[in-house]
Design a protein around this motif. Structure first.
Motif, PDB file in Angstrom:
ATOM      1  N   CYS A  37      -8.998-129.878 -98.815  1.00  0.00           N
ATOM      2  CA  CYS A  37      -8.166-131.084 -98.740  1.00  0.00           C
ATOM      3  C   CYS A  37      -7.597-131.397-100.117  1.00  0.00           C
ATOM      4  N   ALA A  38      -6.301-131.588-100.188  1.00  0.00           N
ATOM      5  CA  ALA A  38      -5.648-131.874-101.467  1.00  0.00           C
ATOM      6  C   ALA A  38      -6.070-133.221-102.016  1.00  0.00           C
ATOM      7  N   GLU A  39      -6.471-134.118-101.106  1.00  0.00           N
ATOM      8  CA  GLU A  39      -6.814-135.463-101.544  1.00  0.00           C
ATOM      9  C   GLU A  39      -8.282-135.590-101.933  1.00  0.00           C
ATOM     10  N   HIS A  40      -9.191-134.908-101.160  1.00  0.00           N
ATOM     11  CA  HIS A  40     -10.622-135.080-101.373  1.00  0.00           C
ATOM     12  C   HIS A  40     -11.313-133.806-101.870  1.00  0.00           C
ATOM     13  N   GLY A  41     -10.623-132.676-101.859  1.00  0.00           N
ATOM     14  CA  GLY A  41     -11.209-131.432-102.330  1.00  0.00           C
ATOM     15  C   GLY A  41     -12.239-130.846-101.397  1.00  0.00           C
ATOM     16  N   LEU A  42     -12.367-131.369-100.182  1.00  0.00           N
ATOM     17  CA  LEU A  42     -13.342-130.874 -99.217  1.00  0.00           C
ATOM     18  C   LEU A  42     -12.692-129.863 -98.285  1.00  0.00           C
ATOM     19  N   GLU A  43     -13.569-129.064 -97.652  1.00  0.00           N
ATOM     20  CA  GLU A  43     -13.052-128.056 -96.722  1.00  0.00           C
ATOM     21  C   GLU A  43     -12.375-128.728 -95.527  1.00  0.00           C
ATOM     22  N   LEU A  44     -11.314-128.041 -95.025  1.00  0.00           N
ATOM     23  CA  LEU A  44     -10.596-128.535 -93.847  1.00  0.00           C
ATOM     24  C   LEU A  44     -11.317-128.038 -92.609  1.00  0.00           C
ATOM     25  N   GLY A  45     -12.420-128.705 -92.251  1.00  0.00           N
ATOM     26  CA  GLY A  45     -13.251-128.240 -91.164  1.00  0.00           C
ATOM     27  C   GLY A  45     -13.061-129.000 -89.863  1.00  0.00           C
ATOM     28  N   TRP A  46     -12.112-129.925 -89.870  1.00  0.00           N
ATOM     29  CA  TRP A  46     -11.887-130.727 -88.657  1.00  0.00           C
ATOM     30  C   TRP A  46     -10.397-130.711 -88.276  1.00  0.00           C
ATOM     31  N   PHE A  47     -10.139-131.119 -87.018  1.00  0.00           N
ATOM     32  CA  PHE A  47      -8.745-131.114 -86.520  1.00  0.00           C
ATOM     33  C   PHE A  47      -8.424-132.485 -85.962  1.00  0.00           C
ATOM     34  N   CYS A  48      -7.351-133.099 -86.504  1.00  0.00           N
ATOM     35  CA  CYS A  48      -6.921-134.430 -86.074  1.00  0.00           C
ATOM     36  C   CYS A  48      -5.906-134.264 -84.942  1.00  0.00           C
ATOM     37  N   ALA A  49      -6.244-134.809 -83.737  1.00  0.00           N
ATOM     38  CA  ALA A  49      -5.350-134.680 -82.581  1.00  0.00           C
ATOM     39  C   ALA A  49      -4.062-135.473 -82.772  1.00  0.00           C
ATOM     40  N   ALA A  50      -4.124-136.609 -83.490  1.00  0.00           N
ATOM     41  CA  ALA A  50      -2.936-137.442 -83.678  1.00  0.00           C
ATOM     42  C   ALA A  50      -1.936-136.770 -84.603  1.00  0.00           C
ATOM     43  N   HIS A  51      -2.419-136.233 -85.732  1.00  0.00           N
ATOM     44  CA  HIS A  51      -1.531-135.593 -86.704  1.00  0.00           C
ATOM     45  C   HIS A  51      -1.310-134.108 -86.429  1.00  0.00           C
ATOM     46  N   ARG A  52      -2.092-133.570 -85.495  1.00  0.00           N
ATOM     47  CA  ARG A  52      -1.980-132.164 -85.114  1.00  0.00           C
ATOM     48  C   ARG A  52      -2.120-131.237 -86.326  1.00  0.00           C
ATOM     49  N   ARG A  53      -3.184-131.472 -87.139  1.00  0.00           N
ATOM     50  CA  ARG A  53      -3.401-130.623 -88.310  1.00  0.00           C
ATOM     51  C   ARG A  53      -4.871-130.687 -88.713  1.00  0.00           C
ATOM     52  N   PRO A  54      -5.317-129.660 -89.466  1.00  0.00           N
ATOM     53  CA  PRO A  54      -6.702-129.668 -89.967  1.00  0.00           C
ATOM     54  C   PRO A  54      -6.869-130.742 -91.043  1.00  0.00           C
ATOM     55  N   VAL A  55      -8.048-131.345 -91.072  1.00  0.00           N
ATOM     56  CA  VAL A  55      -8.358-132.364 -92.085  1.00  0.00           C
ATOM     57  C   VAL A  55      -9.814-132.168 -92.549  1.00  0.00           C
ATOM     58  N   CYS A  56     -10.136-132.841 -93.659  1.00  0.00           N
ATOM     59  CA  CYS A  56     -11.525-132.771 -94.134  1.00  0.00           C
ATOM     60  C   CYS A  56     -12.337-133.909 -93.523  1.00  0.00           C
ATOM     61  N   ALA A  57     -13.642-133.886 -93.744  1.00  0.00           N
ATOM     62  CA  ALA A  57     -14.516-134.905 -93.168  1.00  0.00           C
ATOM     63  C   ALA A  57     -14.194-136.291 -93.726  1.00  0.00           C
ATOM     64  N   GLN A  58     -13.825-136.347 -95.050  1.00  0.00           N
ATOM     65  CA  GLN A  58     -13.529-137.640 -95.660  1.00  0.00           C
ATOM     66  C   GLN A  58     -12.253-138.251 -95.076  1.00  0.00           C
ATOM     67  N   CYS A  59     -11.240-137.397 -94.790  1.00  0.00           N
ATOM     68  CA  CYS A  59      -9.985-137.888 -94.179  1.00  0.00           C
ATOM     69  C   CYS A  59     -10.271-138.456 -92.806  1.00  0.00           C
ATOM     70  N   ALA A  60     -11.180-137.774 -92.074  1.00  0.00           N
ATOM     71  CA  ALA A  60     -11.476-138.206 -90.709  1.00  0.00           C
ATOM     72  C   ALA A  60     -12.229-139.515 -90.676  1.00  0.00           C
ATOM     73  N   ARG A  61     -13.116-139.739 -91.687  1.00  0.00           N
ATOM     74  CA  ARG A  61     -13.930-140.943 -91.651  1.00  0.00           C
ATOM     75  C   ARG A  61     -13.271-142.130 -92.354  1.00  0.00           C
ATOM     76  N   LEU A  62     -12.674-141.878 -93.504  1.00  0.00           N
ATOM     77  CA  LEU A  62     -12.173-142.986 -94.311  1.00  0.00           C
ATOM     78  C   LEU A  62     -10.706-142.874 -94.700  1.00  0.00           C
ATOM     79  N   GLY A  63     -10.131-141.690 -94.490  1.00  0.00           N
ATOM     80  CA  GLY A  63      -8.759-141.452 -94.948  1.00  0.00           C
ATOM     81  C   GLY A  63      -7.707-141.778 -93.889  1.00  0.00           C
ATOM     82  N   GLY A  64      -6.603-141.039 -93.925  1.00  0.00           N
ATOM     83  CA  GLY A  64      -5.456-141.300 -93.051  1.00  0.00           C
ATOM     84  C   GLY A  64      -5.730-141.038 -91.592  1.00  0.00           C
ATOM     85  N   CYS A  65      -6.796-140.294 -91.262  1.00  0.00           N
ATOM     86  CA  CYS A  65      -7.089-139.984 -89.855  1.00  0.00           C
ATOM     87  C   CYS A  65      -8.213-140.871 -89.310  1.00  0.00           C
ATOM     88  N   ARG A  66      -8.544-141.888 -90.036  1.00  0.00           N
ATOM     89  CA  ARG A  66      -9.610-142.777 -89.589  1.00  0.00           C
ATOM     90  C   ARG A  66      -9.230-143.409 -88.236  1.00  0.00           C
TER      91      ARG A  66
END
Length: 416
Positions: A37-66
């Motif tokens: 992840c460019a923002e959090h430096g974590l691996e892109l291990g998750w997939f956001c259905a809304a944005h249709r792209r891989p995201v990191c765990a931090q994005c999913a919990r607290l970031g743009g995909c919350r």
């Protein structure tokens, strides 16, 4: 923790051995190799259905995909692989169906098309051969009738010539005899020959003056043939190349009618709402109109669509047809200048010079063809859809004729 119920990844920095930490290892294993992840430096291990792209765990919990629905990337990839496998199977089945169609159906269709085309050619050829034979036989029959009528007329003329030659000789001989009596006899001899003179003169009086006889004229009816009539009308009116380009002359259109911009459709309006300028050519009482072009000789044909109207007149007229007033001189079919086929509701008839002839029809025609032979002296009305002659009339036309129209219900249109 919310990870298990909502699909959210575990919190970053959770205690080892806790439930969250147990789920963190697969996340890192399922991440995109070499991508983080460019923002959090974590691996892109998750997939956001809304944005249709891989995201990191931090994005999913607290970031743009919350608050969005997220799934493990490996699970998403597995689901996608299954869909691709299903699609491949569908494509394989589709390919198999196409291959089978090409191998089994198309060759049969090709053979069927060849057979159907061969049959169609044979039908066309056989029917045309039949029509040609019928036409040739009819031609031979009619030519023989023409020849016989020509011979009959010729013999009648020869008989008349011989008769009148003999009559001339008798009259000449009588005249010579009478002149001789006057010249050579004295009074006594002339009186004595009175009875003979009277008898000879009485014989001469039996020689009548020549009278017009139909026997001396070629009978044109000898070539009348329903078959030829039907074929001729069908050939002219069923073939677009045989039709005239007819337009309505706007200068003649009654105020009761509205003319379309292409000069081919007449619409009835009972209130005279159309503001046409008055001119000598315009009909001012009856809902009539003339065509723009006059025909002087030859054969001419045009078709009119009449399926929208229950009251119309179609035909021909001389240009001398009266245009003004409510009298019969301007009423189509009620004067010597017009010949029309008309409909009023369910009644059809042919009219000329106030003589009306009912026309019995099985059904109302959608189109009416008008065919006029100026050289042959005939006007014919025809149903091009049913290939039926509605009515024909013979007339020795003495002036150029114009297409003529009248409509008192809805509209009629010229067909090209």
């Amino acid at each position: 923790m919310a990870q298990e119920g909502t699909g959210l990844p575990p919190a970053v920095g959770a205690e080892p051995g806790s439930r969250s930490q147990a789920g963190a290892e697969p996340e890192r294993a399922a991440g995109l190799a070499g991508e983080s992840c460019a923002e959090h430096g974590l691996e892109l291990g998750w997939f956001c259905a809304a944005h249709r792209r891989p995201v990191c765990a931090q994005c999913a919990r607290l970031g743009g995909c919350r608050g969005h629905r997220v799934t493990a990337l490996a699970e998403k990839a597995a689901d996608l692989r299954n869909k691709i496998v299903d699609q491949c199977e569908k494509l394989q089945l589709q390919s198999a169906a196409i291959t089978k169609y090409m191998a089994e159906v198309l060759p049969g269709k090709n053979q069927s098309a060849l057979s159907a085309a061969s049959w169609a050619r044979e039908v066309v050829i056989q029917r045309l051969i039949f029509v040609r034979n019928v036409c040739e036989n009819e031609e031979q029959r009619l030519l023989e009738k023409v020849h016989a009528e020509e011979e009959r007329t010729h013999q009648s003329i020869l008989t008349q010539r011989a008769h009148w030659t003999e009559s001339l000789q008798k009259l000449s001989a009588l005249r010579t005899y009478l002149v001789d009596m006057i010249t050579n006899l004295d009074d006594h001899g002339l009186v004595h020959a009175e009875q003979e003179i009277f008898e000879r003169t009485e014989a001469a009086e039996g020689i009548l003056e020549p009278q017009e006889s139909e026997k001396l004229n070629f009978n044109q009816k000898c070539v009348q043939s329903p078959l030829l009539h039907q074929l001729w009308a069908s050939a002219v009116l069923s073939c677009a190349t045989g039709l005239e380009e007819v337009h309505v002359d706007e200068k003649t259109v009654s105020p009761l009618l509205a003319l379309s911009e292409d000069k081919k459709t007449l619409v009835f309006s009972p209130k005279k709402t159309k503001p046409y300028p008055d001119c000598p050519e315009r009909f001012d009482h009856w809902p009539n109109a003339l065509g723009t072009k006059a025909f002087h000789k030859g054969t001419h044909a045009w078709r009119i669509s009449v399926d929208k109207s229950c009251a119309y007149k179609l035909g021909i007229s001389y240009g001398s047809l009266q245009r003004k007033g409510p009298g019969n001189a301007a009423r189509l079919g009620y004067n010597p200048c017009s010949w029309v086929f008309s409909r009023y509701d369910k009644e059809f008839r042919f009219s000329h010079n106030s003589q009306h002839q009912a026309v019995e029809l099985v059904k109302c025609p959608a189109q009416v063809g008008v065919l006029v032979d100026l050289d042959g002296g005939e006007v014919l009305f025809y149903d091009p859809t049913a290939c039926v002659i509605l009515h024909s009339h013979r007339e020795a036309f003495t002036a150029p004729i114009y297409p003529v129209f009248a409509v008192a219900d809805q509209s009629i249109s010229l067909v090209q």
